[in-house]
Design a protein around this motif. Structure first.
Motif, PDB file in Angstrom:
ATOM      1  N   GLY A  98       0.804  -1.223   0.000  1.00 29.00           N
ATOM      2  CA  GLY A  98       0.000   0.000   0.000  1.00 29.00           C
ATOM      3  C   GLY A  98       0.829   1.261   0.000  1.00 29.00           C
ATOM      4  N   GLY A  99       2.008   1.213  -0.605  1.00 24.74           N
ATOM      5  CA  GLY A  99       2.899   2.362  -0.603  1.00 24.74           C
ATOM      6  C   GLY A  99       2.492   3.446  -1.588  1.00 24.74           C
ATOM      7  N   LEU A 100       3.063   4.615  -1.397  1.00 26.86           N
ATOM      8  CA  LEU A 100       2.852   5.752  -2.287  1.00 26.86           C
ATOM      9  C   LEU A 100       3.969   5.790  -3.317  1.00 26.86           C
ATOM     10  CD1 LEU A 100       2.092   8.422   0.472  1.00 26.86           C
ATOM     11  CD2 LEU A 100       0.420   7.098  -0.834  1.00 26.86           C
ATOM     12  N   VAL A 101       3.688   6.337  -4.487  1.00 35.65           N
ATOM     13  CA  VAL A 101       4.709   6.460  -5.521  1.00 35.65           C
ATOM     14  C   VAL A 101       4.570   7.819  -6.187  1.00 35.65           C
ATOM     15  CG1 VAL A 101       3.246   5.305  -7.234  1.00 35.65           C
ATOM     16  CG2 VAL A 101       5.715   5.404  -7.586  1.00 35.65           C
ATOM     17  N   GLY A 113      -5.989  -4.125  -6.202  1.00 36.99           N
ATOM     18  CA  GLY A 113      -5.690  -2.893  -5.482  1.00 36.99           C
ATOM     19  C   GLY A 113      -4.483  -3.058  -4.587  1.00 36.99           C
ATOM     20  N   PRO A 114      -4.152  -2.023  -3.815  1.00 40.80           N
ATOM     21  CA  PRO A 114      -2.944  -2.036  -2.972  1.00 40.80           C
ATOM     22  C   PRO A 114      -3.139  -2.851  -1.699  1.00 40.80           C
ATOM     23  CG  PRO A 114      -4.078   0.063  -2.750  1.00 40.80           C
ATOM     24  CD  PRO A 114      -4.836  -0.722  -3.789  1.00 40.80           C
ATOM     25  N   CYS A 115      -2.992  -4.154  -1.791  1.00 48.93           N
ATOM     26  CA  CYS A 115      -3.154  -5.031  -0.636  1.00 48.93           C
ATOM     27  C   CYS A 115      -2.443  -6.343  -0.918  1.00 48.93           C
ATOM     28  CB  CYS A 115      -4.634  -5.267  -0.334  1.00 48.93           C
ATOM     29  SG  CYS A 115      -5.511  -6.098  -1.681  1.00 48.93           S
ATOM     30  N   ALA A 126      -9.652 -12.205   3.541  1.00 46.28           N
ATOM     31  CA  ALA A 126      -8.979 -11.188   4.362  1.00 46.28           C
ATOM     32  C   ALA A 126      -7.684 -10.785   3.669  1.00 46.28           C
ATOM     33  CB  ALA A 126      -8.697 -11.713   5.764  1.00 46.28           C
ATOM     34  N   TRP A 127      -7.372  -9.496   3.726  1.00 48.63           N
ATOM     35  CA  TRP A 127      -6.196  -8.950   3.061  1.00 48.63           C
ATOM     36  C   TRP A 127      -5.453  -8.016   4.008  1.00 48.63           C
ATOM     37  CZ3 TRP A 127     -10.904  -9.806   1.129  1.00 48.63           C
ATOM     38  CH2 TRP A 127     -11.026 -10.574  -0.031  1.00 48.63           C
ATOM     39  N   LYS A 128      -4.134  -7.981   3.875  1.00 48.09           N
ATOM     40  CA  LYS A 128      -3.308  -7.060   4.644  1.00 48.09           C
ATOM     41  C   LYS A 128      -3.138  -5.767   3.863  1.00 48.09           C
ATOM     42  CE  LYS A 128      -0.414  -5.984   8.042  1.00 48.09           C
ATOM     43  NZ  LYS A 128      -0.844  -5.866   9.427  1.00 48.09           N
ATOM     44  N   MET A 129      -3.362  -4.648   4.542  1.00 49.18           N
ATOM     45  CA  MET A 129      -3.131  -3.328   3.954  1.00 49.18           C
ATOM     46  C   MET A 129      -2.172  -2.589   4.876  1.00 49.18           C
ATOM     47  SD  MET A 129      -7.003  -2.333   2.726  1.00 49.18           S
ATOM     48  CE  MET A 129      -6.442  -0.978   1.668  1.00 49.18           C
ATOM     49  N   CYS A 130      -0.871  -2.765   4.628  1.00 45.16           N
ATOM     50  CA  CYS A 130       0.140  -2.182   5.519  1.00 45.16           C
ATOM     51  C   CYS A 130       0.016  -0.666   5.583  1.00 45.16           C
ATOM     52  CB  CYS A 130       1.536  -2.582   5.048  1.00 45.16           C
ATOM     53  SG  CYS A 130       1.813  -4.353   5.008  1.00 45.16           S
ATOM     54  N   GLY A 131      -0.287  -0.047   4.470  1.00 42.70           N
ATOM     55  CA  GLY A 131      -0.474   1.398   4.437  1.00 42.70           C
ATOM     56  C   GLY A 131      -1.732   1.733   3.662  1.00 42.70           C
ATOM     57  N   LEU A 132      -2.519   2.648   4.179  1.00 42.30           N
ATOM     58  CA  LEU A 132      -3.721   3.100   3.478  1.00 42.30           C
ATOM     59  C   LEU A 132      -4.023   4.530   3.907  1.00 42.30           C
ATOM     60  CD1 LEU A 132      -6.846   1.348   5.115  1.00 42.30           C
ATOM     61  CD2 LEU A 132      -4.576   1.220   6.066  1.00 42.30           C
ATOM     62  N   TYR A 190       3.817   2.930 -13.346  1.00 46.75           N
ATOM     63  CA  TYR A 190       3.382   4.085 -12.556  1.00 46.75           C
ATOM     64  C   TYR A 190       1.901   4.387 -12.793  1.00 46.75           C
ATOM     65  CZ  TYR A 190       3.034   8.990 -11.104  1.00 46.75           C
ATOM     66  OH  TYR A 190       2.631  10.179 -10.523  1.00 46.75           O
ATOM     67  N   PHE A 191       1.499   4.439 -14.059  1.00 47.68           N
ATOM     68  CA  PHE A 191       0.096   4.721 -14.366  1.00 47.68           C
ATOM     69  C   PHE A 191      -0.825   3.690 -13.717  1.00 47.68           C
ATOM     70  CE2 PHE A 191       1.834   6.631 -18.523  1.00 47.68           C
ATOM     71  CZ  PHE A 191       1.934   7.886 -17.950  1.00 47.68           C
ATOM     72  N   ARG A 192      -0.455   2.430 -13.786  1.00 46.87           N
ATOM     73  CA  ARG A 192      -1.307   1.375 -13.239  1.00 46.87           C
ATOM     74  C   ARG A 192      -1.321   1.394 -11.714  1.00 46.87           C
ATOM     75  NH1 ARG A 192       0.502  -3.244 -17.671  1.00 46.87           N
ATOM     76  NH2 ARG A 192      -0.869  -2.477 -19.345  1.00 46.87           N
ATOM     77  N   MET A 193      -0.214   1.722 -11.091  1.00 45.34           N
ATOM     78  CA  MET A 193      -0.203   1.818  -9.629  1.00 45.34           C
ATOM     79  C   MET A 193      -1.140   2.911  -9.139  1.00 45.34           C
ATOM     80  SD  MET A 193       3.608   1.059  -8.107  1.00 45.34           S
ATOM     81  CE  MET A 193       4.617   1.773  -9.368  1.00 45.34           C
ATOM     82  N   ILE A 194      -1.158   4.032  -9.849  1.00 47.22           N
ATOM     83  CA  ILE A 194      -2.068   5.111  -9.470  1.00 47.22           C
ATOM     84  C   ILE A 194      -3.513   4.691  -9.714  1.00 47.22           C
ATOM     85  CG2 ILE A 194      -2.721   7.510  -9.896  1.00 47.22           C
ATOM     86  CD1 ILE A 194      -0.022   7.217  -8.541  1.00 47.22           C
ATOM     87  N   LEU A 195      -3.765   4.042 -10.864  1.00 47.39           N
ATOM     88  CA  LEU A 195      -5.121   3.582 -11.179  1.00 47.39           C
ATOM     89  C   LEU A 195      -5.643   2.627 -10.109  1.00 47.39           C
ATOM     90  CD1 LEU A 195      -7.511   3.160 -13.270  1.00 47.39           C
ATOM     91  CD2 LEU A 195      -6.194   1.172 -14.057  1.00 47.39           C
ATOM     92  N   TYR A 196      -4.805   1.706  -9.648  1.00 48.13           N
ATOM     93  CA  TYR A 196      -5.235   0.663  -8.726  1.00 48.13           C
ATOM     94  C   TYR A 196      -5.596   1.197  -7.335  1.00 48.13           C
ATOM     95  CZ  TYR A 196      -3.649  -2.983 -11.978  1.00 48.13           C
ATOM     96  OH  TYR A 196      -3.494  -3.807 -13.063  1.00 48.13           O
ATOM     97  N   ARG A 197      -5.251   2.431  -7.031  1.00 48.29           N
ATOM     98  CA  ARG A 197      -5.531   2.943  -5.697  1.00 48.29           C
ATOM     99  C   ARG A 197      -6.517   4.113  -5.701  1.00 48.29           C
ATOM    100  NH1 ARG A 197      -1.818   3.948  -2.286  1.00 48.29           N
ATOM    101  NH2 ARG A 197      -2.716   5.810  -1.393  1.00 48.29           N
ATOM    102  N   GLU A 198      -6.943   4.571  -6.878  1.00 50.51           N
ATOM    103  CA  GLU A 198      -7.797   5.757  -6.930  1.00 50.51           C
ATOM    104  C   GLU A 198      -9.282   5.388  -6.937  1.00 50.51           C
ATOM    105  OE1 GLU A 198      -7.862   8.775  -6.501  1.00 50.51           O
ATOM    106  OE2 GLU A 198      -5.770   9.373  -6.482  1.00 50.51           O
ATOM    107  N   ASN A 199     -10.115   6.359  -6.541  1.00 49.72           N
ATOM    108  CA  ASN A 199     -11.563   6.148  -6.510  1.00 49.72           C
ATOM    109  C   ASN A 199     -12.155   6.283  -7.915  1.00 49.72           C
ATOM    110  OD1 ASN A 199     -11.712   8.908  -7.044  1.00 49.72           O
ATOM    111  ND2 ASN A 199     -12.066   9.453  -4.918  1.00 49.72           N
ATOM    112  N   VAL A 200     -13.477   6.120  -8.006  1.00 48.49           N
ATOM    113  CA  VAL A 200     -14.138   6.090  -9.312  1.00 48.49           C
ATOM    114  C   VAL A 200     -14.007   7.428 -10.038  1.00 48.49           C
ATOM    115  CG1 VAL A 200     -16.372   5.881 -10.471  1.00 48.49           C
ATOM    116  CG2 VAL A 200     -15.742   4.257  -8.683  1.00 48.49           C
TER     117      VAL A 200
END
Length: 746
Positions: free
Chosen positions: A369-372, A424-426, A448-454, A608-618
């Motif tokens: 769940g890291g930021l980039v 998503g980021p998990c 169940a999924w681990k989300m180290c950062g959110l 990079y584009f896909r990492m941002i897509l996978y964590r953003e809202n609709v």
């Protein structure tokens, strides 16, 4: 779309199908998967935080919710998921229809619990990992940005500092007046035991026979004094850290003209992970890595040191001719498992004109769940503003990220629904049970999924499978048309306390002759477009020889044939319900987007584009798929414009938002008036306001997003550079489609 936006504002969820097809066969014919986009920590102004632990069903462990059936006389509540009868504890003795606890209020389908605890709140940990194989100018920009960030770090947060180049240097911040660092060879893989022994963790205490790491405390044999040499509260180490930064110099090892710098990124990240794993396992911690070039040393190297060998491209990856790629990905997959087990996050700040290995690092960033952040230079505003925003508090900035740690996300659902997985980021916790589908998509085989950062914007795409038959459930029992979903998110709030957020939803099945119209009425085309985008991106990453264009085209044809009205062999009679009318436009733009068309993008950019897509809202994801365009003129209020070059006019200003870039484009006449200074004259206040409106709207967009969006301001026929921006950003969207996404809260 208003009703779907209301659902998102109330519970943080958007679903393509807000009524579910009644059978597995009907779900397959709907083409768009039965799914949901859920934002676990979406802020709600009126959501209560209850100061006690939730009541849990003794069978399925779901939380008491407004859909539970309550027997007030018998002091019993019935779980809507498994129908288990549960007794209320003694402190609920006064419960009645006129005296309900907040858990049962109909309007509180999303609620939080923060039970009092005797444990002291654990402060977050920030471990800075800094690349020194960069030119002096870039190093100066980076040092300046880090000095500003350190001033914003909360005083009680623990801070550590590592630099790397040819070697890895772990700085001892508790050294007093004499600087002291521990050095590790960049080309060598180092175990946690070797790191601890080399850093003298057991100098005053015998090394334990077996290294046991507790989930709630440091490794056995480590003392608070030994840990405090490397991880200190920000208020205590500010002087030492500032001194280290001010004296920091470029990596001293010489680099030949035909060689790349020796950069051991993977070894530095491995040392940082092992250090945190030994000192603060199970606590909220972030490794914040600042990288300025490609890794050429160690197990995670992406290219050789010789400049004659180019860095891998998409073509090389397709042909399996990138010699370093598989080994690096395997290393970072192992590193991601270690980080997930420890509950720690990897953030990346990449500032370079060349690739640095983001495609290989993607797995470690996503699963934790890291930021980039990706920029050309450490002096660029994208990097500096994004770094500053991470540490801005709620009091000083209403757009703060709301960073949280150590999350665990769980799903409970009625037995007629199975969970396929999450995109998503998990990371999967591999807790397989009766709710898990045999079909796995993304992170699956678990509930169940681990989300180290959110943070408050982190969104997950949840995919489901219908397991019921028409009129009966999976085990042959009669069913009604109502079912339930519950999402549970445990996390460490940014105040240090552990919280549980519970969101419980009720939806209904539809089946039979009239089901098509009911499905159409409950179709959310924006959510559907985002789910399809995440799904096609995942398939491109995981399936060999997958053809995304063909898959999207076939999916759209099947959807239109299922829900469109037409007479056979008469194309002119075809029509779609307004609920579906803009979905084909989304697919049109998706086929041409950076998520599908990787030509002219490097593997790092695509990752990079896909990492941002996978964590953003609709809402934000829709803008990535189909950019929005707003026109400003003196004659009328701002209005959406066609995504076409026809929207360009000499007497108008255009605001283009493609999420990653925001462009303010001035028509020729507007630019001439501005250059003549008309906006400064009292009689031309309207023109001054016209110039200011798009700037205000652009600023609002920039403040709401992370990473900070690139802002481009240009004039029609202004310069060759401006023309290149026009050619890249405006004609790129020649669809003739109308702007269909709302911006700026409008």
């Amino acid at each position: 779309m208003a009703e779907f936006l209301d659902l998102e504002a109330h519970d943080g969820i958007r679903m393509p199908w807000n009524v579910f097809p009644g059978t597995k066969q009907e779900a397959a014919s709907c083409v768009v998967p039965v799914s949901a986009i859920y934002t676990p920590l979406k802020p709600f102004p009126n959501m209560p935080v209850l100061p006690y632990s939730p009541l849990r069903c003794r069978t399925c462990r779901s939380v008491l919710n407004p859909f539970s059936t309550v027997d007030y006389m018998g002091q019993i509540w019935i779980c809507p998921f498994c129908f288990q009868r549960n007794h209320f504890p003694p402190h609920y003795a006064s419960i009645s229809q006129d005296n309900l606890p907040p858990d049962l209020f109909p309007q509180y389908t999303t609620i939080e619990y923060e039970a009092p605890t005797d444990k002291t709140a654990v402060p977050p940990v920030f471990l800075f990992v800094v690349d020194t194989c960069i030119i002096e100018e870039e190093l100066g920009f980076l040092k300046s940005a880090l000095l500003q960030a350190i001033d914003l770090v909360p005083d009680d947060s623990l801070v550590g500092f590592i630099t790397f180049g040819t070697y890895v240097h772990v700085h001892e911040l508790g050294f007093g007046l004499i600087p002291k660092t521990y050095v590790f060879k960049g080309s060598k893989e180092i175990s946690q035991d070797q790191i601890l022994e080399h850093m003298k963790f057991f100098a005053k205490k015998p090394k334990p026979i077996t290294g046991v790491t507790s989930a709630s405390g440091p490794r056995d044999g480590l003392t608070a004094e030994s840990i405090a040499r490397f991880l200190l509260p920000a208020s205590e180490c500010e002087f030492a850290l500032t001194s280290v930064l001010e004296e920091l110099q470029k990596d001293p090892w010489p680099v030949q003209a035909d060689q790349r710098a020796i950069r051991c990124t993977s070894t530095a990240l491995s040392v940082a992970t092992s250090l945190l794993g030994a000192c603060v396992p199970g606590s909220g911690a972030r490794i914040m890595a600042f990288i300025g070039g490609p890794s050429t040393e160690g197990p995670g190297a992406i290219v050789s040191k010789s400049l004659s060998e180019p860095i891998r491209s998409h073509k090389d990856l397709d042909k399996d001719s990138a010699p370093f790629y598989q080994k690096a990905v395997k290393f970072y997959e192992a590193l991601s498992k270690q980080l997930v087990n420890q509950g720690h996050v990897l953030d990346l700040f990449v500032c370079a004109l060349d690739q640095v290995g983001l495609a290989e690092l993607k797995v470690a960033v996503e699963r934790t769940g890291g930021l980039v952040v990706l920029a050309e230079s450490f002096g660029h505003s994208i990097f500096k503003d994004s770094l500053k925003r991470i540490f801005q508090s709620t009091e000083s900035n209403s757009y703060n990220l709301g960073l949280s740690f150590n999350g665990i996300f769980e799903i409970n659902c009625s037995k007629d629904i199975k969970i396929q997985g999450v995109i998503g980021p998990c990371a999967s916790l591999e807790r397989k049970g009766p709710l898990c589908s045999e079909t796995v998509v993304g992170q699956g085989n678990t509930n169940a999924w681990k989300m180290c950062g959110l943070d408050k914007a982190t969104s997950l795409c949840l995919l489901f499978e219908i397991a019921k038959r028409d009129g009966v459930d999976a085990i042959g029992q009669p069913t009604n048309n109502q079912f339930y979903l519950q999402f549970l998110t445990y996390y460490q709030h940014n105040n240090g306390q552990m919280r549980l957020r519970a969101t419980t939803l009720s939806r209904r099945w539809v089946a039979g002759p009239g089901s098509v119209q009911e499905l159409i009425a409950g179709f959310d085309q924006e959510a559907a477009a985002v789910v399809m985008t995440r799904l096609v991106s995942l398939k491109m990453e995981t399936e060999v020889e997958f053809d995304p264009i063909q898959w999207l085209d076939k999916s759209l044809i099947r959807l239109c044939s299922r829900f469109g009205d037409y007479q056979k062999d008469r194309p002119s009679t075809f029509s779609l319900s307004p609920r579906f009318s803009i979905f084909p436009q989304f697919m049109f733009h998706l086929r041409r987007s950076q998520f599908v068309q990787i030509f002219n993008n490097s593997p790092d950019e695509t990752a990079y584009f896909r990492m941002i897509l996978y964590r953003e809202n609709v809402s934000n994801s829709v803008v990535m798929i189909q950019p929005s365009l707003i026109s400003y003129t003196l004659q009328k209020d701002p209005e959406p414009a066609l995504l076409d070059v026809a929207a360009i006019g000499a007497d108008r200003i255009l605001l283009l938002d493609s999420y990653f870039t925001v462009v303010i484009f001035h028509g020729m006449t507007i630019a001439q008036w501005r250059n003549a200074g008309y906006q400064d004259l009292p009689e031309h206040k309207a023109f001054a306001q016209l110039l200011q409106d798009p700037r205000d709207d652009a600023d609002a967009i920039l403040k709401e997003r992370f990473p900070v969006t690139r802002l481009v301001i240009c004039d029609q026929y202004g310069s060759q550079a401006v023309r290149r921006n026009q050619q890249r950003l405006i004609p790129h969207m020649r669809s003739g489609c109308r702007r269909i996404t709302q911006l700026l809260g409008g």
